[in-house]
Structure formats: C-alpha cells, structure tokens
Design an enzyme around this catalytic site. Structure first.
Site, PDB file in Angstrom:
ATOM      1  N   ARG A  83       0.982  -1.264   0.012  1.00  0.00           N
ATOM      2  CA  ARG A  83       0.011  -0.074  -0.028  1.00  0.00           C
ATOM      3  C   ARG A  83       0.894   1.083  -0.108  1.00  0.00           C
ATOM      4  O   ARG A  83       0.601   2.280  -0.539  1.00  0.00           O
ATOM      5  CB  ARG A  83      -0.756  -0.034   1.102  1.00  0.00           C
ATOM      6  CG  ARG A  83      -1.852  -0.958   1.038  1.00  0.00           C
ATOM      7  CD  ARG A  83      -2.971  -1.082   2.197  1.00  0.00           C
ATOM      8  NE  ARG A  83      -3.618   0.163   2.481  1.00  0.00           N
ATOM      9  CZ  ARG A  83      -4.265   0.869   3.508  1.00  0.00           C
ATOM     10  NH1 ARG A  83      -4.386   0.045   4.493  1.00  0.00           N
ATOM     11  NH2 ARG A  83      -4.994   1.869   3.677  1.00  0.00           N
ATOM     12  N   GLN A 114      -9.151  10.768   7.531  1.00  0.00           N
ATOM     13  CA  GLN A 114      -9.334   9.286   8.146  1.00  0.00           C
ATOM     14  C   GLN A 114      -8.114   8.491   7.088  1.00  0.00           C
ATOM     15  O   GLN A 114      -8.105   7.455   7.335  1.00  0.00           O
ATOM     16  CB  GLN A 114     -10.444   8.595   7.984  1.00  0.00           C
ATOM     17  CG  GLN A 114     -11.703   9.402   8.398  1.00  0.00           C
ATOM     18  CD  GLN A 114     -12.728   8.556   8.740  1.00  0.00           C
ATOM     19  OE1 GLN A 114     -12.826   7.898   9.643  1.00  0.00           O
ATOM     20  NE2 GLN A 114     -13.619   8.489   7.473  1.00  0.00           N
ATOM     21  N   ASN A 115      -7.594   9.520   6.121  1.00  0.00           N
ATOM     22  CA  ASN A 115      -6.600   8.528   5.254  1.00  0.00           C
ATOM     23  C   ASN A 115      -5.210   8.497   5.799  1.00  0.00           C
ATOM     24  O   ASN A 115      -4.834   9.345   6.605  1.00  0.00           O
ATOM     25  CB  ASN A 115      -6.513   9.398   3.961  1.00  0.00           C
ATOM     26  CG  ASN A 115      -7.795   9.333   3.221  1.00  0.00           C
ATOM     27  OD1 ASN A 115      -8.810   8.206   3.546  1.00  0.00           O
ATOM     28  ND2 ASN A 115      -8.077   9.997   2.064  1.00  0.00           N
ATOM     29  N   HIS A 132      -6.475   8.320  11.656  1.00  0.00           N
ATOM     30  CA  HIS A 132      -6.231   7.129  11.456  1.00  0.00           C
ATOM     31  C   HIS A 132      -4.609   6.689  11.396  1.00  0.00           C
ATOM     32  O   HIS A 132      -4.359   5.714  10.818  1.00  0.00           O
ATOM     33  CB  HIS A 132      -7.112   6.292  10.230  1.00  0.00           C
ATOM     34  CG  HIS A 132      -8.392   6.165  10.632  1.00  0.00           C
ATOM     35  ND1 HIS A 132      -9.226   5.835   9.509  1.00  0.00           N
ATOM     36  CD2 HIS A 132      -9.186   6.447  11.705  1.00  0.00           C
ATOM     37  CE1 HIS A 132     -10.379   5.863  10.153  1.00  0.00           C
ATOM     38  NE2 HIS A 132     -10.511   6.358  11.406  1.00  0.00           N
ATOM     39  N   CYS A 143       7.075  -1.261  22.344  1.00  0.00           N
ATOM     40  CA  CYS A 143       7.484   0.047  22.834  1.00  0.00           C
ATOM     41  C   CYS A 143       7.059   1.357  22.396  1.00  0.00           C
ATOM     42  O   CYS A 143       7.144   2.228  22.842  1.00  0.00           O
ATOM     43  CB  CYS A 143       8.951   0.066  23.591  1.00  0.00           C
ATOM     44  SG  CYS A 143       9.964   0.688  22.079  1.00  0.00           S
ATOM     45  N   CYS A 171      14.101  -2.084  21.260  1.00  0.00           N
ATOM     46  CA  CYS A 171      13.936  -3.058  22.293  1.00  0.00           C
ATOM     47  C   CYS A 171      13.811  -4.217  21.360  1.00  0.00           C
ATOM     48  O   CYS A 171      13.772  -5.301  22.253  1.00  0.00           O
ATOM     49  CB  CYS A 171      12.572  -2.842  23.113  1.00  0.00           C
ATOM     50  SG  CYS A 171      11.149  -3.351  21.960  1.00  0.00           S
ATOM     51  N   GLY A 208     -15.946  12.014   0.881  1.00  0.00           N
ATOM     52  CA  GLY A 208     -15.725  10.761   0.510  1.00  0.00           C
ATOM     53  C   GLY A 208     -15.765   9.801   1.698  1.00  0.00           C
ATOM     54  O   GLY A 208     -14.711   8.930   1.804  1.00  0.00           O
ATOM     55  N   ASN A 234     -20.132  12.942  -2.242  1.00  0.00           N
ATOM     56  CA  ASN A 234     -19.864  11.559  -2.167  1.00  0.00           C
ATOM     57  C   ASN A 234     -20.301  11.392  -3.485  1.00  0.00           C
ATOM     58  O   ASN A 234     -21.289  11.656  -4.126  1.00  0.00           O
ATOM     59  CB  ASN A 234     -20.499  10.947  -1.071  1.00  0.00           C
ATOM     60  CG  ASN A 234     -19.758   9.191  -1.108  1.00  0.00           C
ATOM     61  OD1 ASN A 234     -19.888   8.562  -1.815  1.00  0.00           O
ATOM     62  ND2 ASN A 234     -19.636   9.172   0.171  1.00  0.00           N
ATOM     63  N   ALA A 252     -15.448  13.868  -6.017  1.00  0.00           N
ATOM     64  CA  ALA A 252     -14.744  15.173  -5.395  1.00  0.00           C
ATOM     65  C   ALA A 252     -13.953  15.876  -6.209  1.00  0.00           C
ATOM     66  O   ALA A 252     -13.677  17.195  -6.027  1.00  0.00           O
ATOM     67  CB  ALA A 252     -14.098  14.255  -4.129  1.00  0.00           C
TER      68      ALA A 252
HETATM   69  P1  NAD Z   1     -14.729   5.309   3.784  1.00  0.00           P
HETATM   70  O1  NAD Z   1     -15.691   4.591   4.729  1.00  0.00           O
HETATM   71  O2  NAD Z   1     -14.108   6.450   3.848  1.00  0.00           O
HETATM   72  O3  NAD Z   1     -15.859   5.295   2.175  1.00  0.00           O
HETATM   73  C1  NAD Z   1     -15.203   5.742   1.041  1.00  0.00           C
HETATM   74  C2  NAD Z   1     -16.333   6.665   0.283  1.00  0.00           C
HETATM   75  O4  NAD Z   1     -15.878   7.329  -0.659  1.00  0.00           O
HETATM   76  C3  NAD Z   1     -17.530   5.896  -0.408  1.00  0.00           C
HETATM   77  O5  NAD Z   1     -18.841   5.929   0.568  1.00  0.00           O
HETATM   78  C4  NAD Z   1     -17.546   6.052  -1.674  1.00  0.00           C
HETATM   79  O6  NAD Z   1     -18.828   6.118  -2.064  1.00  0.00           O
HETATM   80  C5  NAD Z   1     -16.777   7.375  -1.626  1.00  0.00           C
HETATM   81  N1  NAD Z   1     -16.253   7.856  -2.969  1.00  0.00           N
HETATM   82  C6  NAD Z   1     -15.564   6.803  -3.708  1.00  0.00           C
HETATM   83  N2  NAD Z   1     -14.956   7.448  -4.708  1.00  0.00           N
HETATM   84  C7  NAD Z   1     -15.294   8.832  -4.610  1.00  0.00           C
HETATM   85  C8  NAD Z   1     -14.819  10.140  -5.463  1.00  0.00           C
HETATM   86  N3  NAD Z   1     -14.297  10.227  -6.394  1.00  0.00           N
HETATM   87  N4  NAD Z   1     -15.386  11.308  -5.010  1.00  0.00           N
HETATM   88  C9  NAD Z   1     -16.297  11.456  -3.879  1.00  0.00           C
HETATM   89  N5  NAD Z   1     -16.479  10.063  -2.897  1.00  0.00           N
HETATM   90  C10 NAD Z   1     -15.965   8.872  -3.602  1.00  0.00           C
HETATM   91  O7  NAD Z   1     -13.655   4.210   3.250  1.00  0.00           O
HETATM   92  P2  NAD Z   1     -13.382   2.850   3.513  1.00  0.00           P
HETATM   93  O8  NAD Z   1     -12.772   2.549   2.054  1.00  0.00           O
HETATM   94  O9  NAD Z   1     -14.492   1.913   3.913  1.00  0.00           O
HETATM   95  O10 NAD Z   1     -11.920   2.835   4.516  1.00  0.00           O
HETATM   96  C11 NAD Z   1     -12.221   2.853   5.823  1.00  0.00           C
HETATM   97  C12 NAD Z   1     -10.914   3.393   6.420  1.00  0.00           C
HETATM   98  O11 NAD Z   1      -9.761   2.706   5.801  1.00  0.00           O
HETATM   99  C13 NAD Z   1     -10.527   4.925   6.183  1.00  0.00           C
HETATM  100  O12 NAD Z   1     -11.536   5.667   6.817  1.00  0.00           O
HETATM  101  C14 NAD Z   1      -9.319   4.955   6.126  1.00  0.00           C
HETATM  102  O13 NAD Z   1      -8.458   5.048   7.278  1.00  0.00           O
HETATM  103  C15 NAD Z   1      -8.465   3.618   5.779  1.00  0.00           C
HETATM  104  N6  NAD Z   1      -8.130   3.660   4.292  1.00  0.00           N
HETATM  105  C16 NAD Z   1      -7.450   4.667   3.721  1.00  0.00           C
HETATM  106  C17 NAD Z   1      -7.243   4.696   2.504  1.00  0.00           C
HETATM  107  C18 NAD Z   1      -6.235   5.945   1.995  1.00  0.00           C
HETATM  108  O14 NAD Z   1      -5.547   6.505   2.895  1.00  0.00           O
HETATM  109  N7  NAD Z   1      -6.219   6.449   0.754  1.00  0.00           N
HETATM  110  C19 NAD Z   1      -7.535   3.846   1.438  1.00  0.00           C
HETATM  111  C20 NAD Z   1      -8.443   2.980   1.800  1.00  0.00           C
HETATM  112  C21 NAD Z   1      -9.099   2.794   3.243  1.00  0.00           C
HETATM  113 ZN    ZN Z   2      10.437  -1.095  20.789  1.00  0.00          ZN
END
Ligand code: NAD
Ligand code: ZN
Length: 264
Positions: A83, A114-115, A132, A143, A171, A208, A234, A252
């Site tokens: 990733r 949350q990303n 996150h 540790c 550690c 998103g 969304n 978005a």
């Molecule tokens: P989420 O719950 O945040 O859902 C993603 C949302 O984005 C969906 O509702 C979808 O309809 C919407 N979406 C998709 N493409 C879009 C666009 N182009 N424009 C607007 N909206 C759009 O995410 P998840 O995938 O269930 O992930 C859960 C958690 O996992 C996240 O909160 C995060 O912590 C982690 N995660 C992070 C990344 C990253 O850092 N890029 C990627 C995947 C998962």
């Molecule tokens: Zn350690």
C-alpha cells in the site's frame, strides 16, 4: 438536496444552491473531514472496493487488525508495504489541491483525515490531523519507539509481498504500521480536536466518507446537533445523507474545484 446536476453519478454541470455558496463565502471557520473517497481519483482504492490482483483473496477488514498482524506479521507488514508503494507512486488529485486552496481562501480551516496516505500534505495542506495514523510513520508494537523507513518507493521483493516486519532499534520488538487498526482506539486528542473544531465551525465539509466508520459517522451528527451546517460530497448515497444540509453527488475532484470557483 443535490445542489449539482448529475448524470450517472458524475457531475456534468454545476448549479449549486446559492445559499450553499453564500455559506462558503461568509464562513469564518470551516472544518473538513475526508475519507478514502478523496484519494480514489489518485488511484488509491477504498476498502469498499474489492481488493484486486494479488490481494483478491483477502479482506481489508481482516488484514487491518492487531490480531492479523500478530498472527502473520510478514503478511500484514507486506500488505502495508504494498500500500505504501502504491501511495508513494500516486499523485494528489484535484480534490486534495482544492482543499489546500480552500484553506488559503477562508480565515480558518481545520482538516481532519481518515486517510493514511499523506496525499493532503503533498497537495500543500498544512497541519493535517490524522485520525487513523499514517502509512509513513511505523512504530514498535511493544514500546512505540518510532521506526524510520528507508527513503524511496518499496519494491516488490523477489518472493512477493510477504515481507518480514523490521525489528525495533530500541527493544528488538516487532515494528508495526503506524495506522489505527479496526480493533483500536483513535488518538483521543485528535478525535476531541475534530469534535471541538466541527462544533465551533460555521461549516463542516465531509468528503468521500461512507459514514459507516467512526468518527465520520458521528461527527456530522454532532455538528448538526450544535446547529452547524454540513456539506457532504460523495459519489453515491451514503449513511450521512439524512444528516447533511447539502448532499453533493459526484466526484470530489470535480465538485470541490467547482465549488471554490463559484464561491471565490
Ligand atoms: P470510507 O468509509 O471512507 O468510504 C469511502 C467513500 O468514498 C464511499 O462512500 C464512496 O462512495 C466514496 N467515494 C469513492 N470515490 C469517490 C470520489 N471520487 N469522490 C467522492 N466520493 C467517493 O472508506 P473505506 O474505504 O471503507 O475505508 C475505511 C478506512 O480505511 C478509512 O477511513 C481509512 O482509514 C482507511 N483507508 C485509507 C485509504 C487511504 O489512505 N487512501 C484507502 C482505503 C482505506
Ligand atoms: Zn521497541
């Protein structure tokens, strides 16, 4: 209410509610919450998109837990290295850039994400609050000593993405990804900061987020209770539709730049 004209889920022309544009123009303080959808147009899949290729037989929700890591550290560390290689090879998209631009247009903007990909920072956003964690800041499982990753994009090892987790320099414990897993608490200070910020902002913009993962599920409800206006962006309907003042349906990377163009 959908303020934009949409066709097949994609914005074709924007005709935003003038009240929404006026709210953006007069806002002294804005809080933004982003989820995986804001990075989708950079080619980073959301968890709700099925894992493909190499990982098609795995479920992200079972890989992203402490139990999974302790049960098979090389599998889980390898998945995060894969990733990390994806996000380092990706570029911020128009949505990330628009949010960095919005911060320059309003007196105060606080961005919570949350990303774990750091694409907001790479688009020029400053002081991004990570609910996150981050793929780029691993630490010791035992540790919590930070582990410094080597520079550059990780390459797939000859034997594939099963990669032994490094050992802690302090550690000798196992180094784990610096993200919040599904069975863990979010950092309390950042979470409190998100609630306080959205309660005291004129506007909360949620981009998103499916609304099925906390705090995205609770933050807009809390802001609404405090009398704040909430804009949601969304691609599709979400669990938050009933809570938000405006639901903008589309990409978005198209809607955010268009909103800024019309408001400023
Ligand atoms: P989420 O719950 O945040 O859902 C993603 C949302 O984005 C969906 O509702 C979808 O309809 C919407 N979406 C998709 N493409 C879009 C666009 N182009 N424009 C607007 N909206 C759009 O995410 P998840 O995938 O269930 O992930 C859960 C958690 O996992 C996240 O909160 C995060 O912590 C982690 N995660 C992070 C990344 C990253 O850092 N890029 C990627 C995947 C998962
Ligand atoms: Zn350690």
């Amino acid at each position: 209410m959908c303020g934009a004209k949409c066709q097949g889920g994609t914005l074709v022309s924007a005709d935003f509610d003038p009240v929404l544009i006026a709210a953006l123009q007069s806002a002294r303080r804005i809080t933004v919450l982003t989820g995986a959808g804001v990075s989708a147009e950079s080619g980073i899949p959301t968890f709700r998109d099925a894992l493909t290729g190499l990982w098609q037989n795995f479920d992200a929700h079972t890989l992203a837990t402490a139990d999974a890591f302790l049960g098979d550290p090389s599998l889980v560390w390898g998945w995060y290295e894969w990733r990390r290689s994806q996000v380092l090879a990706a570029q911020p998209n128009a949505a990330h850039r628009a949010l960095a631009e919005l911060a320059r247009r309003v007196p105060q903007l606080s961005l919570f994400t949350q990303n774990v990909d750091n694409l907001h920072e790479r688009a020029g956003s400053v002081d991004v609050q990570h609910l996150h964690g981050s793929l780029h800041h691993p630490r010791c499982f035992d540790c919590a000593h930070p582990f410094v990753l080597p520079d550059g994009i990780p390459e797939e090892p000859a034997g594939g993405w099963r990669v032994p987790a490094p050992k802690c320099q302090a550690c000798g414990g196992l180094v784990r990804p610096g993200v919040v897993w599904f069975d863990e608490y979010l950092p309390a200070d950042i979470l409190d900061g998100a609630f306080n910020s959205s309660r005291s902002s004129d506007l909360l913009i949620v981009v998103g987020c499916s609304g099925k993962v906390d705090p995205a599920a609770r933050l807009p409800r809390d802001a609404k209770k405090a009398g704040r206006k909430v804009i949601q962006i969304n691609l599709v309907e979400s669990a938050l539709d009933g809570v938000c003042t405006w639901n903008l349906r589309g990409r978005a990377g198209e809607l955010l730049p268009e909103l800024i163009r019309q408001a400023f």
